[in-house]
Design a protein around this motif. Structure first.
Motif, PDB file in Angstrom:
ATOM      1  N   PRO A 313       0.824  -1.212   0.000  1.00 55.44           N
ATOM      2  CA  PRO A 313       0.000   0.000   0.000  1.00 55.44           C
ATOM      3  C   PRO A 313       0.859   1.264   0.000  1.00 55.44           C
ATOM      4  O   PRO A 313       2.018   1.270   0.405  1.00 55.44           O
ATOM      5  N   VAL A 314       0.228   2.336  -0.473  1.00 57.74           N
ATOM      6  CA  VAL A 314       0.837   3.671  -0.414  1.00 57.74           C
ATOM      7  C   VAL A 314       0.144   4.438   0.710  1.00 57.74           C
ATOM      8  O   VAL A 314      -1.087   4.514   0.741  1.00 57.74           O
ATOM      9  N   VAL A 315       0.929   4.972   1.613  1.00 53.03           N
ATOM     10  CA  VAL A 315       0.380   5.698   2.760  1.00 53.03           C
ATOM     11  C   VAL A 315       0.376   7.198   2.439  1.00 53.03           C
ATOM     12  O   VAL A 315       1.405   7.774   2.085  1.00 53.03           O
ATOM     13  N   VAL A 316      -0.806   7.799   2.562  1.00 53.97           N
ATOM     14  CA  VAL A 316      -0.956   9.240   2.338  1.00 53.97           C
ATOM     15  C   VAL A 316      -1.527   9.856   3.600  1.00 53.97           C
ATOM     16  O   VAL A 316      -2.594   9.443   4.073  1.00 53.97           O
ATOM     17  N   ARG A 317      -0.828  10.835   4.149  1.00 53.31           N
ATOM     18  CA  ARG A 317      -1.295  11.501   5.370  1.00 53.31           C
ATOM     19  C   ARG A 317      -1.403  13.005   5.094  1.00 53.31           C
ATOM     20  O   ARG A 317      -0.463  13.618   4.591  1.00 53.31           O
ATOM     21  N   GLU A 318      -2.567  13.552   5.461  1.00 54.45           N
ATOM     22  CA  GLU A 318      -2.779  14.999   5.392  1.00 54.45           C
ATOM     23  C   GLU A 318      -2.883  15.529   6.822  1.00 54.45           C
ATOM     24  O   GLU A 318      -3.672  15.023   7.609  1.00 54.45           O
ATOM     25  N   THR A 319      -2.093  16.528   7.126  1.00 55.61           N
ATOM     26  CA  THR A 319      -2.160  17.161   8.449  1.00 55.61           C
ATOM     27  C   THR A 319      -2.423  18.649   8.239  1.00 55.61           C
ATOM     28  O   THR A 319      -1.570  19.394   7.738  1.00 55.61           O
ATOM     29  N   TRP A 320      -3.644  19.055   8.612  1.00 57.48           N
ATOM     30  CA  TRP A 320      -4.053  20.459   8.441  1.00 57.48           C
ATOM     31  C   TRP A 320      -3.784  21.192   9.754  1.00 57.48           C
ATOM     32  O   TRP A 320      -4.503  21.037  10.733  1.00 57.48           O
ATOM     33  N   ARG A 321      -2.726  21.980   9.738  1.00 58.21           N
ATOM     34  CA  ARG A 321      -2.350  22.719  10.932  1.00 58.21           C
ATOM     35  C   ARG A 321      -2.892  24.154  10.842  1.00 58.21           C
ATOM     36  O   ARG A 321      -3.585  24.507   9.890  1.00 58.21           O
ATOM     37  N   SER A 322      -2.550  24.976  11.819  1.00 60.20           N
ATOM     38  CA  SER A 322      -3.135  26.316  11.876  1.00 60.20           C
ATOM     39  C   SER A 322      -2.660  27.215  10.731  1.00 60.20           C
ATOM     40  O   SER A 322      -3.390  28.112  10.309  1.00 60.20           O
ATOM     41  N   ALA A 323      -1.453  26.992  10.259  1.00 60.35           N
ATOM     42  CA  ALA A 323      -0.892  27.893   9.246  1.00 60.35           C
ATOM     43  C   ALA A 323      -0.438  27.184   7.986  1.00 60.35           C
ATOM     44  O   ALA A 323      -0.051  27.849   7.024  1.00 60.35           O
ATOM     45  N   ASP A 324      -0.472  25.849   7.974  1.00 61.02           N
ATOM     46  CA  ASP A 324       0.005  25.155   6.789  1.00 61.02           C
ATOM     47  C   ASP A 324      -0.581  23.762   6.702  1.00 61.02           C
ATOM     48  O   ASP A 324      -1.206  23.263   7.648  1.00 61.02           O
ATOM     49  N   LEU A 325      -0.394  23.185   5.542  1.00 61.13           N
ATOM     50  CA  LEU A 325      -0.809  21.806   5.275  1.00 61.13           C
ATOM     51  C   LEU A 325       0.442  20.974   5.075  1.00 61.13           C
ATOM     52  O   LEU A 325       1.329  21.349   4.310  1.00 61.13           O
ATOM     53  N   VAL A 326       0.502  19.823   5.772  1.00 55.22           N
ATOM     54  CA  VAL A 326       1.631  18.914   5.636  1.00 55.22           C
ATOM     55  C   VAL A 326       1.141  17.653   4.938  1.00 55.22           C
ATOM     56  O   VAL A 326       0.199  16.993   5.416  1.00 55.22           O
ATOM     57  N   LEU A 327       1.755  17.328   3.795  1.00 57.89           N
ATOM     58  CA  LEU A 327       1.436  16.118   3.047  1.00 57.89           C
ATOM     59  C   LEU A 327       2.599  15.147   3.174  1.00 57.89           C
ATOM     60  O   LEU A 327       3.756  15.523   2.961  1.00 57.89           O
ATOM     61  N   GLU A 328       2.280  13.906   3.522  1.00 63.04           N
ATOM     62  CA  GLU A 328       3.297  12.860   3.652  1.00 63.04           C
ATOM     63  C   GLU A 328       2.860  11.642   2.856  1.00 63.04           C
ATOM     64  O   GLU A 328       1.714  11.203   2.962  1.00 63.04           O
ATOM     65  N   VAL A 329       3.785  11.121   2.065  1.00 60.10           N
ATOM     66  CA  VAL A 329       3.516   9.920   1.266  1.00 60.10           C
ATOM     67  C   VAL A 329       4.657   8.936   1.512  1.00 60.10           C
ATOM     68  O   VAL A 329       5.835   9.306   1.407  1.00 60.10           O
ATOM     69  N   GLU A 330       4.292   7.687   1.823  1.00 62.46           N
ATOM     70  CA  GLU A 330       5.287   6.636   2.049  1.00 62.46           C
ATOM     71  C   GLU A 330       4.891   5.412   1.239  1.00 62.46           C
ATOM     72  O   GLU A 330       3.706   5.092   1.099  1.00 62.46           O
TER      73      GLU A 330
END
Length: 389
Positions: A313-330
């Motif tokens: 599988p491909v892991v996709v994580r979205e983290t919506w913080r107060s000032a930015d968006l963090v995208l992580e793919v593994e």
């Protein structure tokens, strides 16, 4: 010097003008005065005084050498300094008065004139002073005219210099404007090339993955579904490419967070197992950050699709913080080196992501650890046109 030599020659010639011939010393004093009139007006006036002393001391009568007084006084009024101009005026007055007194005391003819009618006597007595002061005044007038001409020339030169400077400044401004326009055009071309790479690369990766699965499908319905996905992906890619080439690419429009789900769903439809998670409160992204988020997620998933190990599988994580968006793919990789863009492909995708996010004040990094390729992107929010950094 040439004029002085010519004057000395004229003074010595036996010309019969009913004037007494000057002595050699008087001729020498007059010639020196004429020679020095432009080099040193002060010295020339001193020689005129010497000339007067020689004539009075020798009891000489008026002669051609007296013209040197007019020449020196007039020239000094034209070319001398202010002090020398004043001194030449004083010399003209003193010399005129002295000549009148000298002639009145020694000259028979002059005595006849001043002893005649009152008007005649006045004119005779005033003639020497008037003649010398007239030459002095004429020199001052000529000096004024020359000064005005020089001022006009300087003004014309200044205006010409200002015009040239303005022309140079205008040309420099035009050159700078052209350079800015060329730089902006180059930036737009680079942005278009980067977006086309991201869009086409992602779409082709999905299409290739779908097409490669067709020979292994026995279910006709599934084949039709895959064919429909390929067609839909191609049409979507064509629309996005047209937008990019038209330089609209979503500019001026906000990006709904759901558009990121569509990208993930497209990978799922290509037959890839995607573990998608999200944390934080969703925010509607502005044009710049929204475009960056879509393109970066597309490129990271494309890279996972190309280099990922089949069946993992491909892991996709979205983290919506107060000032930015963090995208992580593994994703798992079969060969760690294969995930490095420099060994397969041009590497333009990862470099483009890093450049795009750096421009927005974000960041991007990617690395392979224990056969897992992990990419992380931080995209600052651009809410209502203002990027928070």
């Amino acid at each position: 010097m040439a004029w002085a030599a010519l004057a000395a020659l004229v003074f010595l010639l036996p010309i019969d003008l009913e004037l007494q011939h000057a002595s050699l010393l008087a001729v020498l004093a007059a010639a020196v005065a004429i020679a020095l009139r432009r080099v040193s007006p002060t010295a020339a006036m001193a020689m005129i005084v010497v000339l007067g002393v020689v004539q009075v001391g020798g009891g000489e009568r008026p002669s051609l050498v007296d013209l040197a007084m007019f020449v020196v006084i007039g020239t000094t009024a034209v070319v001398g300094s202010r002090g020398e101009v004043v001194a030449s005026g004083v010399l003209a007055f003193v010399a005129g008065v002295s000549a009148t007194v000298y002639l009145a005391s020694t000259g028979f003819r002059f005595l006849l004139l001043i002893n005649g009618p009152r008007d005649q006597a006045f004119l005779a007595m005033a003639a020497p002073v008037t003649a010398l002061l007239g030459v002095w005044a004429g020199g001052i007038a000529l000096r004024a005219f020359r000064s005005r001409d020089r001022e006009s020339e300087r003004r014309a030169d200044a205006e010409a210099a200002a015009f040239r400077a303005e022309a140079v400044a205008t040309e420099a401004a035009a050159t700078a404007t052209r350079a800015i326009d060329e730089a902006e055009s180059e930036r737009i071309r680079a942005d278009i090339a980067r977006d086309v790479h991201d869009v086409v690369g992602h779409s082709l990766a999905v299409i290739i993955a779908q097409a490669d699965s067709v020979p292994f499908l026995d279910d006709e319905a599934r084949i039709r579904e895959v064919s429909a996905t390929i067609a839909s992906t191609a049409r979507s890619s064509l629309v996005e490419v047209r937008q990019v080439l038209g330089h609209i690419d979503g500019s001026g429009t906000d990006t709904d967070p759901g558009s990121l789900d569509e990208i993930v769903q497209g990978i799922r439809e290509a037959g890839v197992d995607v573990d998608h998670s999200r944390r934080g409160a969703l925010v509607t992204l502005g044009p710049d950050s929204g475009t960056a988020a879509r393109r970066v997620l597309q490129e990271m998933l494309t890279n996972a699709l190309r280099h990922g190990a089949p069946g993992h599988p491909v892991v996709v994580r979205e983290t919506w913080r107060s000032a930015d968006l963090v995208l992580e793919v593994e994703n798992q990789v079969v060969d760690s080196a294969a995930a490095v863009p420099s060994t397969r492909g041009s590497g333009r995708g990862l470099t483009g992501m890093q450049s795009r996010l750096t421009t927005l004040g974000g960041s991007f990094d990617a690395a392979v650890l224990d056969a897992v390729f992990a990419a992380r992107a931080r995209i600052p929010f651009d809410v209502h046109g203002g990027t928070i950094r």
